[in-house]
Scaffold this motif. Structure first.
Motif, PDB file in Angstrom:
ATOM      1  N   LEU A 161       0.832  -1.201   0.000  1.00  0.00           N
ATOM      2  CA  LEU A 161       0.000   0.000   0.000  1.00  0.00           C
ATOM      3  C   LEU A 161       0.870   1.255   0.000  1.00  0.00           C
ATOM      4  N   ARG A 162       0.280   2.332  -0.483  1.00  0.00           N
ATOM      5  CA  ARG A 162       1.002   3.596  -0.551  1.00  0.00           C
ATOM      6  C   ARG A 162       0.047   4.735  -0.227  1.00  0.00           C
ATOM      7  N   ALA A 163       0.478   5.661   0.624  1.00  0.00           N
ATOM      8  CA  ALA A 163      -0.357   6.808   0.973  1.00  0.00           C
ATOM      9  C   ALA A 163      -0.683   7.612  -0.278  1.00  0.00           C
ATOM     10  N   SER A 164      -1.946   8.014  -0.408  1.00  0.00           N
ATOM     11  CA  SER A 164      -2.373   8.721  -1.622  1.00  0.00           C
ATOM     12  C   SER A 164      -1.711  10.079  -1.760  1.00  0.00           C
ATOM     13  N   ASP A 165      -1.258  10.658  -0.642  1.00  0.00           N
ATOM     14  CA  ASP A 165      -0.613  11.974  -0.715  1.00  0.00           C
ATOM     15  C   ASP A 165       0.902  11.865  -0.802  1.00  0.00           C
ATOM     16  N   ALA A 166       1.404  10.648  -1.049  1.00  0.00           N
ATOM     17  CA  ALA A 166       2.850  10.452  -1.184  1.00  0.00           C
ATOM     18  C   ALA A 166       3.147   9.657  -2.443  1.00  0.00           C
ATOM     19  N   PRO A 167       2.957  10.262  -3.616  1.00  0.00           N
ATOM     20  CA  PRO A 167       3.170   9.535  -4.870  1.00  0.00           C
ATOM     21  C   PRO A 167       4.628   9.144  -5.054  1.00  0.00           C
ATOM     22  N   PHE A 168       4.846   8.076  -5.786  1.00  0.00           N
ATOM     23  CA  PHE A 168       6.203   7.647  -6.078  1.00  0.00           C
ATOM     24  C   PHE A 168       6.917   8.722  -6.892  1.00  0.00           C
TER      25      PHE A 168
ATOM     26  N   THR B  50       2.161   7.397 -14.975  1.00  0.00           N
ATOM     27  CA  THR B  50       1.753   6.291 -14.100  1.00  0.00           C
ATOM     28  C   THR B  50       2.547   6.250 -12.804  1.00  0.00           C
ATOM     29  N   HIS B  51       3.676   6.993 -12.742  1.00  0.00           N
ATOM     30  CA  HIS B  51       4.577   6.966 -11.585  1.00  0.00           C
ATOM     31  C   HIS B  51       5.113   5.556 -11.351  1.00  0.00           C
ATOM     32  N   GLN B  52       5.418   4.862 -12.439  1.00  0.00           N
ATOM     33  CA  GLN B  52       5.955   3.511 -12.356  1.00  0.00           C
ATOM     34  C   GLN B  52       7.214   3.377 -13.203  1.00  0.00           C
TER      35      GLN B  52
ATOM     36  N   LEU C 134       3.870  -7.279 -19.278  1.00  0.00           N
ATOM     37  CA  LEU C 134       4.396  -6.888 -20.587  1.00  0.00           C
ATOM     38  C   LEU C 134       3.240  -6.830 -21.580  1.00  0.00           C
ATOM     39  N   THR C 135       3.029  -5.651 -22.150  1.00  0.00           N
ATOM     40  CA  THR C 135       1.989  -5.463 -23.163  1.00  0.00           C
ATOM     41  C   THR C 135       2.651  -5.164 -24.499  1.00  0.00           C
ATOM     42  N   ILE C 136       2.194  -5.860 -25.544  1.00  0.00           N
ATOM     43  CA  ILE C 136       2.734  -5.667 -26.887  1.00  0.00           C
ATOM     44  C   ILE C 136       1.582  -5.255 -27.807  1.00  0.00           C
ATOM     45  N   TYR C 137       1.716  -4.083 -28.407  1.00  0.00           N
ATOM     46  CA  TYR C 137       0.734  -3.574 -29.368  1.00  0.00           C
ATOM     47  C   TYR C 137       1.311  -3.736 -30.770  1.00  0.00           C
ATOM     48  N   LEU C 138       0.492  -4.215 -31.708  1.00  0.00           N
ATOM     49  CA  LEU C 138       1.001  -4.533 -33.035  1.00  0.00           C
ATOM     50  C   LEU C 138       0.199  -3.837 -34.135  1.00  0.00           C
ATOM     51  N   LYS C 139       0.938  -3.277 -35.095  1.00  0.00           N
ATOM     52  CA  LYS C 139       0.341  -2.677 -36.284  1.00  0.00           C
ATOM     53  C   LYS C 139       1.175  -3.106 -37.487  1.00  0.00           C
ATOM     54  N   ASP C 140       0.668  -2.850 -38.689  1.00  0.00           N
ATOM     55  CA  ASP C 140       1.457  -3.162 -39.882  1.00  0.00           C
ATOM     56  C   ASP C 140       2.780  -2.403 -39.838  1.00  0.00           C
ATOM     57  N   GLY C 141       3.879  -3.138 -39.873  1.00  0.00           N
ATOM     58  CA  GLY C 141       5.206  -2.530 -39.958  1.00  0.00           C
ATOM     59  C   GLY C 141       5.785  -1.988 -38.675  1.00  0.00           C
ATOM     60  N   ARG C 142       5.109  -2.169 -37.539  1.00  0.00           N
ATOM     61  CA  ARG C 142       5.680  -1.675 -36.285  1.00  0.00           C
ATOM     62  C   ARG C 142       4.937  -2.258 -35.083  1.00  0.00           C
ATOM     63  N   TYR C 143       5.576  -2.137 -33.933  1.00  0.00           N
ATOM     64  CA  TYR C 143       4.951  -2.599 -32.689  1.00  0.00           C
ATOM     65  C   TYR C 143       5.454  -1.741 -31.528  1.00  0.00           C
ATOM     66  N   LYS C 144       4.708  -1.779 -30.451  1.00  0.00           N
ATOM     67  CA  LYS C 144       5.083  -1.061 -29.234  1.00  0.00           C
ATOM     68  C   LYS C 144       5.082  -2.040 -28.071  1.00  0.00           C
ATOM     69  N   TYR C 145       6.092  -1.947 -27.212  1.00  0.00           N
ATOM     70  CA  TYR C 145       6.149  -2.784 -26.015  1.00  0.00           C
ATOM     71  C   TYR C 145       6.130  -1.887 -24.774  1.00  0.00           C
ATOM     72  N   VAL C 146       5.469  -2.362 -23.722  1.00  0.00           N
ATOM     73  CA  VAL C 146       5.421  -1.653 -22.445  1.00  0.00           C
ATOM     74  C   VAL C 146       5.597  -2.689 -21.340  1.00  0.00           C
ATOM     75  N   LEU C 147       6.737  -2.654 -20.666  1.00  0.00           N
ATOM     76  CA  LEU C 147       7.016  -3.571 -19.567  1.00  0.00           C
ATOM     77  C   LEU C 147       6.995  -2.760 -18.272  1.00  0.00           C
ATOM     78  N   THR C 148       6.047  -3.076 -17.383  1.00  0.00           N
ATOM     79  CA  THR C 148       5.860  -2.275 -16.171  1.00  0.00           C
ATOM     80  C   THR C 148       5.256  -3.125 -15.057  1.00  0.00           C
ATOM     81  N   ASP C 149       4.727  -2.483 -14.010  1.00  0.00           N
ATOM     82  CA  ASP C 149       4.150  -3.178 -12.843  1.00  0.00           C
ATOM     83  C   ASP C 149       5.176  -4.087 -12.170  1.00  0.00           C
ATOM     84  N   LEU C 150       6.422  -3.643 -12.051  1.00  0.00           N
ATOM     85  CA  LEU C 150       7.460  -4.466 -11.424  1.00  0.00           C
ATOM     86  C   LEU C 150       7.307  -4.442  -9.905  1.00  0.00           C
TER      87      LEU C 150
END
Length: 241
Positions: A66-73, A90-92, A160-176
Motif C-alpha cells: 500500500l502507498r499513501a495517496s498523498d505520497a506519490p512515487f 503512471t509513476h511507475q 508486458l503489453t505488446i501492441y502490433l500494427k502493420d510494420g511496427r509494434y510497441k512494447y510496455v514492460l511495467t508493474d514491477l
C-alpha cells in the motif's frame, strides 16, 4: 489496533492480503484488497504491517503493498545514480518503445510476438492474460528470479503489453514488484518504485538496490530478446511445404 485518524492509501499493482490478527499472518489471508483500489488505514501495527478498516472490521495489511495517496512515487534511481526508466504519468518504472519492422503485417508480427512469449516464459498459457489478434494486442504477466550476493532473493513480477500494427509494434514492460514468499533472510519489497531504504530487504538499502539492479538487468534482457525475435528477416513460412 486503530491508533490514528483514518487515512486513504492506494493498493499497488498486486492485491493486498488482509489478516484478522498477527497469528493469522502465518496462514492464508482472510480476504484481499483488490489491486489499485483505495484502502482506509487507521494505524500502523509495525513497520511491516498497517491496520486497515474494511466493511466495519480491522485487518492487518502488508505495508509493502500500500502507498499513501498523498505520497506519490518519485522517479527511481539506483544508489550509484543510474536512473531507471520512469513514466511520469503512471509513476511507475516502465520500459517502453516503438519499433519499426518494415515489410511485416500486423498478423505476422502478432504470430512472432506470441511465439516469443511462449519461448521466453516456457509456457504461453501460464503467462498470456489477454490475446486479441484482430486488435493487435498481447498482455502477459511474468516473473523473473532475483539474486542478492549469491542468495535467492525471491522474484520480481511484471506486466508486458505488446501492441502490433502493420510494420511496427510497441512494447510496455511495467508493474514491477518484488516478492519473497517463504524466504528466511528476505521480505517482500513490493513495487520497485519504492525509494532506497524505505523497504528493508535482508538488512537495508544496499540489498534493496541489488534487487532493483538485478530486476533492471532482467527487464532490459527481455526487451532485447523481444526486439531480436521481432526483427528477424522474414523467410519462407515453415508451415508451407
Amino acid at each position: 489496533m486503530a491508533t490514528a485518524p483514518p487515512k486513504t492509501y492506494r493498493v499497488g499493482p498486486e492485491r493486498a492480503p488482509l489478516y484478522r490478527n498477527v497469528a493469522d499472518t502465518l496462514k492464508s489471508p482472510s480476504t484481499h484488497l483488490p489491486a489499485n483500489e483505495e484502502a482506509t488505514v487507521v494505524g500502523q501495527f509495525s513497520p511491516r504491517w498497517l491496520v486497515v478498516k474494511r466493511q466495519g472490521f480491522l485487518y492487518l495489511a502488508p505495508s509493502a503493498r500500500l502507498r499513501a495517496s498523498d505520497a506519490p512515487f518519485t522517479s527511481a534511481a539506483l544508489l550509484d545514480g543510474t536512473a531507471l526508466p520512469f513514466d511520469e504519468t503512471t509513476h511507475q518504472i516502465t520500459y517502453q518503445g516503438v519499433v519499426d519492422v518494415p515489410g511485416l503485417t500486423k498478423d505476422q508480427l502478432y504470430v512472432r510476438a506470441h511465439e516469443w512469449l511462449a519461448k521466453a516464459y516456457r509456457s504461453a498459457n501460464d503467462v498470456i492474460q489477454m490475446q486479441d489478434k484482430e486488435a493487435g494486442r498481447l498482455v502477459g504477466k511474468g516473473t523473473t528470479r532475483v539474486m542478492v550476493r549469491g542468495y535467492d532473493a525471491g522474484y520480481v513480477r511484471h506486466t508486458l503489453t505488446i501492441y502490433l500494427k502493420d510494420g511496427r509494434y510497441k512494447y510496455v514492460l511495467t508493474d514491477l514488484s518484488h516478492d519473497a514468499p517463504g524466504l528466511k533472510n528476505f521480505v517482500s519489497g513490493g513495487p520497485l518504485e519504492r525509494p532506497n531504504g524505505e523497504v528493508m530487504v535482508m538488512g537495508g538499502k544496499k540489498q534493496w538496490d541489488e534487487v532493483r539492479r538485478d530486476a533492471d538487468r532482467d527487464a532490459r534482457r527481455l526487451v532485447s530478446e523481444l526486439q531480436t525475435a521481432m526483427s528477424v528477416k522474414a523467410g519462407k513460412d515453415p508451415s508451407d511445404f
